[in-house]
Design a protein around this motif. Sequence first.
Motif, short mmCIF file in Angstrom:
data_model
loop_
_atom_site.label_atom_id
_atom_site.label_comp_id
_atom_site.label_asym_id
_atom_site.label_seq_id
_atom_site.Cartn_x
_atom_site.Cartn_y
_atom_site.Cartn_z
N UNK A 135 -3.22 -13.99 -7.34
CA UNK A 135 -2.89 -14.68 -8.59
C UNK A 135 -2.56 -13.74 -9.73
N UNK A 136 -2.65 -12.43 -9.52
CA UNK A 136 -2.31 -11.47 -10.57
C UNK A 136 -0.83 -11.59 -10.90
N UNK A 137 -0.49 -11.59 -12.20
CA UNK A 137 0.93 -11.70 -12.56
C UNK A 137 1.74 -10.49 -12.12
N UNK A 138 1.10 -9.36 -11.91
CA UNK A 138 1.81 -8.15 -11.48
C UNK A 138 2.12 -8.15 -9.98
N UNK A 139 1.49 -9.05 -9.25
CA UNK A 139 1.65 -9.06 -7.80
C UNK A 139 3.11 -9.23 -7.36
N UNK A 140 3.84 -10.09 -8.03
CA UNK A 140 5.24 -10.31 -7.67
C UNK A 140 6.06 -9.03 -7.84
N UNK A 141 5.72 -8.24 -8.86
CA UNK A 141 6.46 -7.00 -9.06
C UNK A 141 6.07 -5.95 -8.02
N UNK A 142 4.80 -5.88 -7.68
CA UNK A 142 4.36 -4.92 -6.67
C UNK A 142 4.96 -5.23 -5.29
N UNK A 143 5.32 -6.47 -5.08
CA UNK A 143 5.99 -6.81 -3.83
C UNK A 143 7.39 -6.18 -3.76
N UNK A 144 7.89 -5.73 -4.90
CA UNK A 144 9.20 -5.08 -4.96
C UNK A 144 9.11 -3.55 -4.81
N UNK A 145 7.90 -3.03 -4.65
CA UNK A 145 7.73 -1.59 -4.42
C UNK A 145 7.95 -1.31 -2.94
N UNK A 146 8.74 -0.29 -2.66
CA UNK A 146 9.04 0.07 -1.28
C UNK A 146 8.63 1.53 -1.05
N UNK A 147 8.13 1.78 0.13
CA UNK A 147 7.86 3.15 0.57
C UNK A 147 9.06 3.57 1.41
N UNK A 148 9.74 4.63 0.98
CA UNK A 148 10.92 5.08 1.71
C UNK A 148 10.75 6.52 2.16
N UNK A 149 11.34 6.81 3.29
CA UNK A 149 11.46 8.18 3.76
C UNK A 149 12.96 8.47 3.76
N UNK A 150 13.35 9.50 2.99
CA UNK A 150 14.77 9.81 2.81
C UNK A 150 15.06 11.23 3.30
N UNK A 151 16.14 11.36 4.04
CA UNK A 151 16.58 12.67 4.53
C UNK A 151 17.91 12.99 3.86
N UNK A 152 18.08 14.27 3.48
CA UNK A 152 19.33 14.72 2.88
C UNK A 152 19.57 16.18 3.27
N UNK A 153 20.81 16.62 3.13
CA UNK A 153 21.18 17.97 3.52
C UNK A 153 21.85 18.72 2.36
N UNK A 154 21.63 20.02 2.34
CA UNK A 154 22.40 20.89 1.46
C UNK A 154 23.67 21.24 2.23
N UNK A 155 24.83 21.13 1.59
CA UNK A 155 26.05 21.47 2.31
C UNK A 155 26.00 22.89 2.90
N UNK A 156 26.66 23.07 4.02
CA UNK A 156 26.66 24.37 4.70
C UNK A 156 27.48 25.42 3.95
N UNK A 157 28.46 24.99 3.21
CA UNK A 157 29.27 25.98 2.49
C UNK A 157 29.42 25.60 1.05
#
Length: 173
Positions: free
Chosen positions: A151-173
């Motif tokens: 019943x917390x009013x913040x609960x709806x917003x916390x449902x919009x929090x996502x845990x993500x794992x992101x991979x990225x690369x530095x260009x080779x040149x």
Amino acid sequence: LAAKAVGPTGHVIGVDMTPTMIERARANAVKAELPNVEFRLGEIEHLPVADSSVDLIISNCVVNLSPDKPQVFRDALRALRPGGRLLVSDLVWNVAPPEAIRKSVDALVGCVAGASLKQEYLDLMRRAGFTDVTIVSESGYQAGLDALPEGSPDRAFYEQVRSVKVRAHKPKA
């Protein structure tokens, strides 16, 4: 974990901004007999490593705490060798939270007050110069929801929090 993954010929550098955590990490490395690990005092916005000197940067739920996220990604790019990789696990928002959550000390401690919008987070990485920015996995943030009463009013917003794992690369040149 990283020391075991790189094996005896690899080298791992751990970074933390607090002397207490550095001391604790060093003691744990001695106890675990990990000679290929060192720990340096520093901040994620200014990693204490030479330019183009590391193959992989791993960060677990730290970028959301930084007040200067663009600098975090610029400095990670600086530190990586050409072709190096960044793997970040962090919290992001699907929708912008209310200002009350952004200013909440509890939400800051819970790693959500400083979290970015998901697309903005990915765009920050690209603007820093990373390529192949990819979400490897994504899930809900159950710990944040579990901390809120029904019943917390913040609960709806916390449902919009996502845990993500992101991979990225530095260009080779």
